[in-house]
Write a protein that holds these residues in place. Structure first.
Motif, short mmCIF file in Angstrom:
data_model
loop_
_atom_site.label_atom_id
_atom_site.label_comp_id
_atom_site.label_asym_id
_atom_site.label_seq_id
_atom_site.Cartn_x
_atom_site.Cartn_y
_atom_site.Cartn_z
N LYS A 55 0.84 -1.19 0.00
CA LYS A 55 0.00 0.00 0.00
C LYS A 55 0.88 1.25 0.00
O LYS A 55 1.98 1.25 0.52
CB LYS A 55 -0.89 0.03 1.24
CG LYS A 55 -1.80 -1.16 1.40
CD LYS A 55 -3.07 -0.94 0.66
CE LYS A 55 -4.03 -2.08 0.97
NZ LYS A 55 -5.23 -1.98 0.20
N ILE A 56 0.34 2.31 -0.61
CA ILE A 56 0.98 3.62 -0.57
C ILE A 56 -0.10 4.65 -0.27
O ILE A 56 -1.29 4.35 -0.32
CB ILE A 56 1.68 3.96 -1.91
CG1 ILE A 56 0.68 3.98 -3.06
CG2 ILE A 56 2.83 3.01 -2.18
CD1 ILE A 56 1.24 4.56 -4.35
N THR A 57 0.36 5.86 0.05
CA THR A 57 -0.59 6.94 0.32
C THR A 57 -0.56 7.94 -0.82
O THR A 57 0.49 8.48 -1.16
CB THR A 57 -0.23 7.65 1.65
OG1 THR A 57 -0.23 6.69 2.70
CG2 THR A 57 -1.23 8.75 1.96
N CYS A 58 -1.72 8.17 -1.41
CA CYS A 58 -1.90 9.19 -2.44
C CYS A 58 -2.53 10.39 -1.76
O CYS A 58 -3.51 10.23 -1.02
CB CYS A 58 -2.81 8.67 -3.56
SG CYS A 58 -3.31 9.94 -4.75
N ILE A 63 -5.12 5.91 1.11
CA ILE A 63 -4.30 4.70 1.06
C ILE A 63 -4.82 3.82 -0.07
O ILE A 63 -6.00 3.47 -0.13
CB ILE A 63 -4.35 3.96 2.41
CG1 ILE A 63 -3.75 4.86 3.50
CG2 ILE A 63 -3.60 2.63 2.32
CD1 ILE A 63 -3.86 4.32 4.90
N VAL A 64 -3.90 3.46 -0.97
CA VAL A 64 -4.26 2.68 -2.17
C VAL A 64 -3.21 1.61 -2.43
O VAL A 64 -2.12 1.65 -1.87
CB VAL A 64 -4.39 3.59 -3.41
CG1 VAL A 64 -5.54 4.56 -3.27
CG2 VAL A 64 -3.10 4.35 -3.66
N ASP A 65 -3.57 0.66 -3.29
CA ASP A 65 -2.62 -0.38 -3.69
C ASP A 65 -1.59 0.20 -4.67
O ASP A 65 -1.89 1.10 -5.45
CB ASP A 65 -3.35 -1.54 -4.38
CG ASP A 65 -4.22 -2.32 -3.41
OD1 ASP A 65 -3.78 -2.51 -2.26
OD2 ASP A 65 -5.33 -2.73 -3.81
N LYS A 66 -0.39 -0.35 -4.59
CA LYS A 66 0.68 0.03 -5.50
C LYS A 66 0.70 -0.94 -6.65
O LYS A 66 0.52 -2.14 -6.42
CB LYS A 66 2.01 0.02 -4.74
CG LYS A 66 3.16 0.62 -5.48
CD LYS A 66 4.39 0.65 -4.63
CE LYS A 66 5.54 1.28 -5.39
NZ LYS A 66 6.74 1.34 -4.60
N HIS A 110 -0.17 2.83 -8.42
CA HIS A 110 -1.37 3.66 -8.42
C HIS A 110 -1.17 4.84 -9.37
O HIS A 110 -0.17 5.54 -9.28
CB HIS A 110 -1.64 4.17 -7.00
CG HIS A 110 -2.75 5.16 -6.93
ND1 HIS A 110 -4.05 4.85 -7.17
CD2 HIS A 110 -2.74 6.50 -6.64
CE1 HIS A 110 -4.81 5.93 -7.02
NE2 HIS A 110 -4.02 6.95 -6.70
#
Length: 149
Positions: free
Chosen positions: A2-5, A10-13, A15
């Motif tokens: 996961k990463i933060t946009c 919080i989204v899957d990488k 993204h």
């Protein structure tokens, strides 16, 4: 993983954010801001107006530091004025957005007001709220125009 946009959370990488707008840094008006001539003109304008946000002073009646400058005559309208410090209006980011909103409807009238505010400041006239009524008249005309359409 996961990463933060900053737009989506919080989204899957990997993204690819649909909200992020890619800026065109090759446009002539964007390249101006990196030039030494513009930077010198910007400093001259901020120094001349003592880093005072003239919009905040003359419209809202408060002293606030200017954090940026606005091209009164926009770069794409007249590239020759892009590095003229007398074409730069000191303001804050919030007020800069308000100016651009007014430009959408009454660009020429707002430009005239900005030039007058600059001239008044250079001439020593620092009356807080001096142009408030003028701008309020413009914004009420914008609101009335929008309602009657």
């Amino acid at each position: 993983m996961k990463i933060t946009c900053k737009y989506c959370g919080i989204v899957d990488k990997p993204h690819h954010c649909p909200h992020k707008v890619k800026q065109d840094n090759q446009r002539k008006d964007k390249r101006i801001y990196r030039s030494a001539l513009y930077k010198a003109a910007r400093e001259m304008a901020l120094d001349t107006y003592n880093c005072v946000d003239l919009w905040e002073l003359y419209i809202n009646g408060w002293y606030q530091p200017a954090t940026l400058t606005h091209h009164i005559v926009e770069v794409l309208d007249d590239p020759d004025k892009a590095t003229d410090w007398m074409n730069l209006f000191p303001t804050s980011a919030e007020n800069h957005a308000d100016i651009h909103e007014l430009y959408k409807v009454y660009k020429d009238r707002v430009q005239d007001s900005l030039f007058c505010m600059c001239q008044d400041y250079r001439d020593g006239s620092r009356e807080p709220g001096k142009y408030k009524r003028h701008i309020d008249d413009l914004t009420s005309a914008v609101s009335q125009k929008g309602c009657s359409s």
